[in-house]
Write a protein that holds these residues in place. Structure first.
Motif, short mmCIF file in Angstrom:
data_model
loop_
_atom_site.label_atom_id
_atom_site.label_comp_id
_atom_site.label_asym_id
_atom_site.label_seq_id
_atom_site.Cartn_x
_atom_site.Cartn_y
_atom_site.Cartn_z
N ARG A 148 0.59 -0.87 0.14
CA ARG A 148 -0.40 0.01 0.00
C ARG A 148 1.06 1.13 -0.04
O ARG A 148 1.64 1.01 0.57
CB ARG A 148 -0.88 0.14 0.86
N GLU A 185 -13.02 0.41 -5.71
CA GLU A 185 -12.40 0.42 -4.65
C GLU A 185 -12.16 -0.64 -3.37
O GLU A 185 -13.36 -0.52 -3.18
CB GLU A 185 -12.38 2.11 -4.02
N PRO A 186 -11.99 0.10 -2.00
CA PRO A 186 -10.01 0.33 -2.60
C PRO A 186 -9.13 -0.96 -2.91
O PRO A 186 -9.66 -2.34 -2.63
CB PRO A 186 -9.50 0.63 -1.24
N SER A 187 -8.48 -0.58 -4.02
CA SER A 187 -8.08 -1.90 -4.40
C SER A 187 -6.56 -1.31 -5.59
O SER A 187 -6.67 -0.53 -6.63
CB SER A 187 -8.73 -2.34 -5.54
N MET A 188 -5.30 -1.72 -4.85
CA MET A 188 -3.74 -1.38 -5.69
C MET A 188 -4.03 -1.48 -7.53
O MET A 188 -4.06 -0.90 -8.44
CB MET A 188 -3.22 -2.30 -5.09
N ARG A 190 -7.13 -1.81 -9.19
CA ARG A 190 -7.10 -0.82 -9.93
C ARG A 190 -6.84 0.77 -10.15
O ARG A 190 -6.83 1.26 -11.53
CB ARG A 190 -8.49 -0.87 -9.05
N SER A 191 -6.25 0.78 -8.90
CA SER A 191 -5.56 2.38 -9.10
C SER A 191 -4.65 1.99 -9.54
O SER A 191 -4.58 3.23 -10.71
CB SER A 191 -4.76 2.64 -7.91
N LEU A 192 -3.63 1.05 -9.91
CA LEU A 192 -2.46 0.87 -11.16
C LEU A 192 -3.26 1.10 -12.35
O LEU A 192 -2.67 1.80 -13.05
CB LEU A 192 -1.77 -0.46 -10.20
N THR A 193 -3.85 0.52 -12.56
CA THR A 193 -4.65 0.27 -14.25
C THR A 193 -5.00 1.51 -14.47
O THR A 193 -5.11 2.58 -15.64
CB THR A 193 -5.33 -0.69 -13.97
N LEU A 194 -5.86 2.36 -13.66
CA LEU A 194 -6.21 3.77 -14.31
C LEU A 194 -5.71 4.31 -14.27
O LEU A 194 -5.95 5.34 -15.06
CB LEU A 194 -7.60 4.08 -13.06
N ASN A 195 -4.25 5.08 -13.42
CA ASN A 195 -3.20 5.72 -13.20
C ASN A 195 -2.95 5.77 -14.35
O ASN A 195 -1.80 6.62 -15.20
CB ASN A 195 -2.25 6.19 -12.45
#
Length: 283
Positions: A148, A185-188, A190-195
């Protein structure tokens, strides 16, 4: 019968490429080493080494036997470890994300169960954020998940690149919004993909939200869209899109372990096995 003593001698000669050096390593006489190899060759009816006054080389049959020899010696070592000394007993509460369960982790856990069958291994599979919370609540002894950006850092086990996956043969129309299959969310992941998609400047839309990586993979297999998953994940019917080079580059994800403040002997033993395992190739 493949005598483990002969197999050990064979493996040592194969590693050192020298009967003399193998004898020194094993604490045997050179004649004993030669006798072990002779009896092994007679037993299997194949020549294992080509020898002259200067070198020792494996034959093709020797190369084949070496693969089996390593497995035999590993199994022999596991059996000795299991049956010598007192049996390990107790309980380990272990948490992991489901992408690891779909990939390389089960083999390492199976090795632990084989070696310590009297230990109760309680496995919780869930999102990394939920597992961190359970560890904070003293409901887990160990967890493996993604690092995280905030909170306890954990100890790195390995890093793995994310890759795009879709139904085999998929071609993505990059003029249209990318059809994404994501965890909520919250998901690492997901966040990395969208970024990555945002950095690539491409439009996108969420076609499917699943509570598990299994659901995302199933949706990808059905042709609903594309998902980003660790590169160790494979499954029938899914692959990188044909024009994957046109999609945004994805980053690595870092897998870490965290532990409770106090570990029982069974939990520490499992942790030792996981740290010694190459989880990226264990699948």
């Amino acid at each position: 019968m493949l005598n483990p003593v002969w197999i050990q001698t064979f493996s040592t000669v194969a590693a050192s490429r020298s009967f003399t050096d193998a004898a020194r390593r094993l604490g045997l006489t050179q004649s004993s080493v030669s006798e072990h190899i002779r009896r092994l060759e007679e037993n299997i009816g194949r020549r294992l080494f080509v020898r002259d006054t200067h070198s020792v080389a494996l034959t093709a049959d020797g190369e084949s036997l070496l693969v089996h020899a390593r497995l035999i010696l590993e199994a022999h070592a596991r059996a000795e470890s299991q049956f010598k000394g007192p049996r390990l007993r107790g309980r380990v509460r272990f948490g992991t994300s489901d992408d690891l369960v779909l990939g390389p982790l089960p083999r390492a856990l199976a090795a632990f169960r084989d070696m310590h069958p009297d230990v109760d291994l309680e496995i919780t599979i869930g999102k990394t954020a939920d597992l961190y919370a359970k560890l904070d609540q003293d409901a887990l002894d160990l967890l493996i998940g993604k690092r995280r950006p905030s909170g306890p850092a954990g100890v790195t086990l390995f890093r793995e690149p994310l890759k795009w996956l879709g139904k085999t043969g998929t071609v993505i129309d990059i003029k249209q919004p990318l059809p994404l299959l994501l965890l909520p969310e919250p998901s690492m992941t997901r966040s990395l993909t969208l970024n990555a998609v945002a950095a690539g400047g491409l439009p996108w839309r969420v076609i499917c939200t699943s509570s598990s990586h299994t659901g995302c993979i199933a949706a990808a297999r059905g042709g609903l869209g594309i998902t980003a998953q660790p590169a160790f994940l494979t499954a029938p019917g899914i692959d990188s899109p044909v024009n994957v080079s046109s999609l945004p580059a994805l980053p690595e994800v870092e897998f870490v372990f965290l532990r409770a403040r106090r570990l029982s002997k069974p939990a520490q033993t499992l942790l030792d096995i996981l740290q010694q395992s190459d989880l990226r190739s264990a699948g």
